[in-house]
Design a protein around this motif. Structure first.
Motif, mmCIF file in Angstrom:
data_model
loop_
_atom_site.group_PDB
_atom_site.id
_atom_site.type_symbol
_atom_site.label_atom_id
_atom_site.label_comp_id
_atom_site.label_asym_id
_atom_site.label_seq_id
_atom_site.Cartn_x
_atom_site.Cartn_y
_atom_site.Cartn_z
ATOM 1 N N THR A 15 -6.058 -0.442 -6.337
ATOM 2 C CA THR A 15 -5.512 0.910 -6.439
ATOM 3 C C THR A 15 -6.075 1.758 -5.295
ATOM 4 O O THR A 15 -7.027 1.343 -4.619
ATOM 5 N N PRO A 16 -5.549 2.955 -5.114
ATOM 6 C CA PRO A 16 -6.171 3.852 -4.131
ATOM 7 C C PRO A 16 -7.651 4.092 -4.444
ATOM 8 O O PRO A 16 -8.467 4.224 -3.523
ATOM 9 N N LEU A 17 -8.014 4.105 -5.725
ATOM 10 C CA LEU A 17 -9.419 4.303 -6.093
ATOM 11 C C LEU A 17 -10.287 3.143 -5.612
ATOM 12 O O LEU A 17 -11.422 3.357 -5.187
ATOM 13 N N HIS A 18 -9.778 1.924 -5.662
ATOM 14 C CA HIS A 18 -10.522 0.780 -5.111
ATOM 15 C C HIS A 18 -10.842 1.028 -3.636
ATOM 16 O O HIS A 18 -11.960 0.816 -3.186
ATOM 17 N N TRP A 19 -9.830 1.483 -2.894
ATOM 18 C CA TRP A 19 -10.005 1.694 -1.457
ATOM 19 C C TRP A 19 -10.986 2.820 -1.175
ATOM 20 O O TRP A 19 -11.792 2.723 -0.250
ATOM 21 N N ALA A 20 -10.911 3.880 -1.957
ATOM 22 C CA ALA A 20 -11.864 4.984 -1.777
ATOM 23 C C ALA A 20 -13.281 4.504 -2.072
ATOM 24 O O ALA A 20 -14.229 4.903 -1.390
ATOM 25 N N ALA A 21 -13.429 3.633 -3.062
ATOM 26 C CA ALA A 21 -14.749 3.111 -3.424
ATOM 27 C C ALA A 21 -15.295 2.183 -2.348
ATOM 28 O O ALA A 21 -16.471 2.271 -1.976
ATOM 29 N N ASN A 48 0.833 -1.201 0.000
ATOM 30 C CA ASN A 48 0.000 0.000 0.000
ATOM 31 C C ASN A 48 0.867 1.250 0.000
ATOM 32 O O ASN A 48 1.812 1.354 0.783
ATOM 33 N N THR A 49 0.498 2.192 -0.853
ATOM 34 C CA THR A 49 1.188 3.473 -0.917
ATOM 35 C C THR A 49 0.523 4.463 0.034
ATOM 36 O O THR A 49 -0.525 4.169 0.628
ATOM 37 N N VAL A 50 1.116 5.644 0.111
ATOM 38 C CA VAL A 50 0.506 6.695 0.925
ATOM 39 C C VAL A 50 -0.873 7.062 0.378
ATOM 40 O O VAL A 50 -1.785 7.390 1.146
ATOM 41 N N LEU A 51 -1.051 6.985 -0.940
ATOM 42 C CA LEU A 51 -2.364 7.296 -1.524
ATOM 43 C C LEU A 51 -3.407 6.250 -1.129
ATOM 44 O O LEU A 51 -4.578 6.580 -0.950
ATOM 45 N N HIS A 52 -2.995 4.987 -1.001
ATOM 46 C CA HIS A 52 -3.923 3.959 -0.520
ATOM 47 C C HIS A 52 -4.422 4.328 0.883
ATOM 48 O O HIS A 52 -5.617 4.244 1.174
ATOM 49 N N VAL A 93 -12.651 9.978 -4.357
ATOM 50 C CA VAL A 93 -12.839 9.355 -5.665
ATOM 51 C C VAL A 93 -12.731 10.406 -6.766
ATOM 52 O O VAL A 93 -12.011 10.234 -7.753
ATOM 53 N N LYS A 94 -13.441 11.510 -6.586
ATOM 54 C CA LYS A 94 -13.428 12.576 -7.597
ATOM 55 C C LYS A 94 -12.027 13.155 -7.780
ATOM 56 O O LYS A 94 -11.582 13.385 -8.906
ATOM 57 N N THR A 95 -11.326 13.393 -6.687
ATOM 58 C CA THR A 95 -9.976 13.955 -6.769
ATOM 59 C C THR A 95 -9.034 13.010 -7.501
ATOM 60 O O THR A 95 -8.242 13.441 -8.346
ATOM 61 N N LEU A 96 -9.105 11.726 -7.202
ATOM 62 C CA LEU A 96 -8.227 10.753 -7.850
ATOM 63 C C LEU A 96 -8.496 10.668 -9.351
ATOM 64 O O LEU A 96 -7.568 10.668 -10.161
ATOM 65 N N VAL A 97 -9.754 10.605 -9.725
ATOM 66 C CA VAL A 97 -10.112 10.465 -11.143
ATOM 67 C C VAL A 97 -9.874 11.761 -11.909
ATOM 68 O O VAL A 97 -9.435 11.733 -13.062
ATOM 69 N N GLU A 98 -10.132 12.892 -11.281
ATOM 70 C CA GLU A 98 -10.055 14.176 -11.985
ATOM 71 C C GLU A 98 -8.692 14.863 -11.865
ATOM 72 O O GLU A 98 -8.535 15.982 -12.347
ATOM 73 N N PHE A 99 -7.689 14.195 -11.279
ATOM 74 C CA PHE A 99 -6.379 14.821 -11.107
ATOM 75 C C PHE A 99 -5.787 15.163 -12.484
ATOM 76 O O PHE A 99 -5.658 14.291 -13.339
#
Length: 188
Positions: free
Chosen positions: A82-88, A44-48, A96-102
């Motif tokens: 991914t971090p997005l999986h964890w946010a979901a 896991n990264t810091v983003l996770h 979720v929005k921040t990760l996808v819209e970066f």
């Protein structure tokens, strides 16, 4: 100077618990490149850590400081999440929005990444019963739009009498359900 293992562990914990002051201190001492390389025993990264726990302030601060943020956004842990999986999974829509819209990141392509269980972030949202997130993912996804301007779309045309169309729908577990639409009235 590279961060010690203890400093890396402390940084991961600061990201997990949303301790923005400690995150800032680590960045001041070691920089964004050092932050990108920090991982726990599960990959896991810091983003996770940030995404799983919904720390918007930490994400907003840290993400622009990571030199390889686009790659880190798509980084998969040992379970290929991914971090997005964890946010979901944890229903954190602002994350979720921040990760996808970066800007400059993978964007909506993140929604298609599957983990070791074969689930995308959309599937994880559905499995968690997070309707708001699942709806947002669907709205953002790139759908195959191959019809050229001015051409009729066969999918939008009404069925002719007696005409049948078979469709397949995939659920969150990847199972397909088939359905036939149309046909003669006695078949309905």
């Amino acid at each position: 100077m590279a961060p010690s293992p203890d400093e890396q562990d402390d940084f991961l914990l600061a990201c997990r618990y949303g301790d923005l002051d400690d995150v800032k201190l680590f960045i001041e001492q070691h920089g964004g490149s050092a932050a990108e390389s920090v991982r726990d025993d599960n990959g896991n990264t810091v983003l996770h850590m940030i995404a799983a726990n919904g720390h918007e302030d930490v994400l907003s601060y840290l993400l622009p400081l990571l030199p390889n943020a686009p790659a880190l956004l798509a980084s998969q842990n040992n379970a290929q999440s991914t971090p997005l999986h964890w946010a979901a999974v944890n229903a954190h829509l602002p994350i979720v929005k921040t990760l996808v819209e970066f800007p400059g990141g993978p964007g909506v392509d993140l929604i298609d990444i599957k983990n070791a269980a074969g689930r995308s972030p959309l599937a994880e949202a559905e499995l968690a019963g997070w309707d708001e997130g699942a709806q947002w993912f669907v709205q953002m996804m790139k759908l195959d739009d191959t019809v050229k301007e001015g051409e009729a779309d066969a999918e939008d045309a009404p069925l002719e009498p007696g005409q049948e169309v078979e469709i397949e729908i995939q659920d969150a577990d990847g199972k397909l359900a088939k359905m036939t639409l149309g046909g003669s009235p006695e078949n309905t």
